[in-house]
Design a protein around this motif. Structure first.
Motif, PDB file in Angstrom:
ATOM      1  N   GLY A 233       0.806  -1.205   0.000  1.00 33.66           N
ATOM      2  CA  GLY A 233       0.000   0.000   0.000  1.00 33.66           C
ATOM      3  C   GLY A 233       0.842   1.259   0.000  1.00 33.66           C
ATOM      4  N   LEU A 234       0.290   2.336   0.540  1.00 35.72           N
ATOM      5  CA  LEU A 234       0.943   3.641   0.518  1.00 35.72           C
ATOM      6  C   LEU A 234       2.314   3.588   1.187  1.00 35.72           C
ATOM      7  N   LEU A 235       3.303   4.246   0.565  1.00 39.20           N
ATOM      8  CA  LEU A 235       4.674   4.258   1.078  1.00 39.20           C
ATOM      9  C   LEU A 235       4.806   5.315   2.173  1.00 39.20           C
ATOM     10  N   VAL A 236       4.877   4.882   3.422  1.00 35.89           N
ATOM     11  CA  VAL A 236       4.916   5.815   4.548  1.00 35.89           C
ATOM     12  C   VAL A 236       6.235   6.590   4.564  1.00 35.89           C
ATOM     13  N   GLN A 237       7.337   5.981   4.158  1.00 34.52           N
ATOM     14  CA  GLN A 237       8.615   6.698   4.107  1.00 34.52           C
ATOM     15  C   GLN A 237       8.535   7.892   3.160  1.00 34.52           C
ATOM     16  N   GLU A 238       7.908   7.688   2.016  1.00 34.84           N
ATOM     17  CA  GLU A 238       7.721   8.787   1.071  1.00 34.84           C
ATOM     18  C   GLU A 238       6.782   9.838   1.649  1.00 34.84           C
ATOM     19  N   LEU A 239       5.735   9.374   2.331  1.00 36.99           N
ATOM     20  CA  LEU A 239       4.772  10.282   2.964  1.00 36.99           C
ATOM     21  C   LEU A 239       5.459  11.173   4.005  1.00 36.99           C
ATOM     22  N   SER A 240       6.404  10.607   4.744  1.00 42.89           N
ATOM     23  CA  SER A 240       7.059  11.339   5.831  1.00 42.89           C
ATOM     24  C   SER A 240       7.890  12.512   5.332  1.00 42.89           C
ATOM     25  N   ARG A 241       8.271  12.478   4.063  1.00 44.14           N
ATOM     26  CA  ARG A 241       9.083  13.562   3.510  1.00 44.14           C
ATOM     27  C   ARG A 241       8.232  14.708   2.950  1.00 44.14           C
ATOM     28  N   LEU A 242       6.916  14.544   2.986  1.00 50.49           N
ATOM     29  CA  LEU A 242       6.015  15.519   2.377  1.00 50.49           C
ATOM     30  C   LEU A 242       5.407  16.441   3.422  1.00 50.49           C
ATOM     31  N   HIS A 243       5.009  17.609   2.973  1.00 52.13           N
ATOM     32  CA  HIS A 243       4.342  18.567   3.855  1.00 52.13           C
ATOM     33  C   HIS A 243       2.828  18.356   3.704  1.00 52.13           C
ATOM     34  N   ALA A 244       2.318  17.382   4.445  1.00 54.99           N
ATOM     35  CA  ALA A 244       0.895  17.049   4.362  1.00 54.99           C
ATOM     36  C   ALA A 244       0.308  16.976   5.764  1.00 54.99           C
ATOM     37  N   GLY A 245      -0.899  17.503   5.909  1.00 55.60           N
ATOM     38  CA  GLY A 245      -1.579  17.460   7.203  1.00 55.60           C
ATOM     39  C   GLY A 245      -2.581  16.335   7.295  1.00 55.60           C
ATOM     40  N   ALA A 246      -2.809  15.624   6.171  1.00 53.14           N
ATOM     41  CA  ALA A 246      -3.741  14.493   6.156  1.00 53.14           C
ATOM     42  C   ALA A 246      -3.354  13.566   5.022  1.00 53.14           C
TER      43      ALA A 246
END
Length: 478
Positions: A233-246
């Motif tokens: 599923g969604l790559l959390v490592q990639e998510l952690s590098r992004l400026h996202a609030g949700a």
């Protein structure tokens, strides 16, 4: 009355278009007049020896174009076309006028597909019409004046109680009645949620994804950030590098990839949400009711101990798209924002419909309906997989353990457009994976197509799968 409609199985046009064109011509020529009641879709299907979905599609198109009128509890009648002139053909022109026929999902083509593998189709033949009709009559006989007043903006208490009990037992969701907000479909609920999160909040989304959600959130002004996926599923490592609030995710059955997110990845997602204040996961529990291998996977919300998951669900797939009832389960802080800034919105679902649906769920009819539909869909699912076996050497079958569609991915260098073109040449409508990316050019992997089977009858699956196997093997050089 009976309709004599000449059907030609060798005609290039599919049967539903032949029915549509014949009735349309009879109305325009004055042979079918407004006072004549046409046979029901079921009666016409039995008379013509075709599936009911064929006659339904023809009638629906005629109604949408204004040639037929559907009068509740009476049936279908030709519309009045006073003053409407038939088109004049050019002198000496013998070629029949080519009309565009609108098939499922607004697909317009001069040659409509023989079989449409739409991933959004459902089997309405299994819908318990008699039960729904009986409950509807009982609700209206009660003469409860309160049903015609505005009611609670969150949704009627009885419906929220029924939803809470169902979500707790079937999906493992932990919530109070106050946390449940009922609304008319996911689009409205996403717009409401957008206000609670704040339009400036960046929202990460799996890519490919459910494009309607992407369109709604983008239209509301949110920066929408695509995140890649692997087999979990969604790559959390990639998510952690992004400026996202949700982050918008579909852990129980990702659409369109069909991935069921394992527990470890879910825990990683929850840890990401807990790392910053006011950071949330939007869990769209898409297609979770239909799983054909192993036990149902509990919702991500049931693992949440920090009130960071917004849970979304709908009855569109489980019952029917026209029900137009969805629901949000808000975590505590967002519930407080709702009470302060959005409670004044009126409910977007009729209270009569809410009462009918609440009795349908509370009376056990919904659970029985789901059990029947799981069996129907499992039969179609197993049939389709068995018919696709000749492709296994050249193609992978993905997402086959849940939902109402499967994916076919090329093992070799055959691009998506060649696969869809081969299917179209065989008279089939399939759906390329690139159409579910936020931007088509982001789809760079091997050629992949989606096959939905929920709305197809078994004979259509056999016909479509047989033609598709031949077309794809020819493309693969076998």
């Amino acid at each position: 009355m009976e309709l004599m409609i000449p059907l030609d199985p060798h005609e290039k046009r599919p049967l539903y278009e032949q029915i549509y064109r014949h009735i349309k011509a009879e109305i325009r020529n004055g042979n079918l007049r407004p006072q004549m009641r046409l046979p029901s879709t079921r009666q016409l299907a039995e008379h013509l020896k075709v599936s009911r979905s064929t006659t339904q599609l023809a009638y629906e198109q005629l109604v949408s174009e204004g040639y037929l009128e559907a009068i509740p509890r009476k049936g279908y009648f030709p519309a009045r076309l006073d003053g409407l002139l038939a088109p004049v053909e050019a002198v000496g022109e013998e070629k029949e006028e080519e009309e565009l026929f609108e098939g499922p999902e607004g697909y317009r083509t001069g040659n409509s597909p023989l079989v449409d593998f739409s991933p959004s189709g459902i089997d309405l033949a299994g819908f318990p019409f008699s039960t729904w009709r009986r409950i509807s009559r009982a609700v209206l006989r009660e003469e409860e004046k309160g049903l015609f007043l505005k009611g609670d903006s969150r949704g009627d208490l009885s419906l929220r109680e029924a939803i809470r009990d169902y979500l707790h037992t079937a999906r493992g969701v932990q919530c109070s009645l106050e946390q449940i907000i009922v609304g008319a479909g996911n689009e409205y609920l996403l717009m409401l949620l957008s206000q609670l999160l704040g339009r400036e909040t960046g929202i990460a989304m799996e890519n490919p994804t459910y494009r309607q959600a992407y369109r709604v959130l983008s239209a509301m002004g949110h920066p929408v950030i695509p995140v890649g996926m692997d087999r979990s599923g969604l790559l959390v490592q990639e998510l952690s590098r992004l400026h996202a609030g949700a982050a918008y995710v579909m852990p129980s059955h990702q659409f369109p990839m069909g991935i069921v997110m394992p527990v470890r990845r879910r825990q990683e997602l929850l840890s990401w949400a807990e790392a910053q204040p006011e950071r949330y996961l939007i869990e769209d529990d898409y297609d979770s009711e239909f799983r054909y291998k192993g036990k149902p996977v509990p919702a991500l919300q049931g693992m949440d101990r920090s009130q960071r998951v917004v849970y979304m669900g709908t009855f569109s797939k489980a019952i029917a798209p026209a029900i137009r009832v969805g629901y949000l389960v808000l975590p505590q802080k967002l519930l407080e924002k709702y009470e302060k800034s959005a409670r004044f919105y009126s409910s977007t679902v009729s209270r009569v419909d809410q009462k009918i649906l609440s009795q349908f769920i509370a009376g056990g009819y919904f659970e029985r309906h789901l059990n029947r539909m799981r069996e129907r869909y499992k039969g179609k699912h197993d049939l389709l997989l068995s018919l696709l076996k000749p492709l296994e050497r050249q193609f992978e079958i993905l997402g086959e353990y849940a939902g109402l569609h499967v994916l076919i991915r090329a093992r070799g260098p055959w691009p998506e457009h060649e696969l869809t073109a081969a299917a179209e040449e065989a008279g089939l409508r399939v759906y390329g994976l690139s159409g579910f990316y936020m931007k088509r050019e982001e789809c760079t992997g091997r050629g992949t197509i989606l096959l939905g089977y929920g709305g197809l009858q078994e004979n259509e699956i056999r016909t479509g799968a047989g033609l598709l196997v031949q077309a794809l093997l020819k493309t693969a050089g076998e």
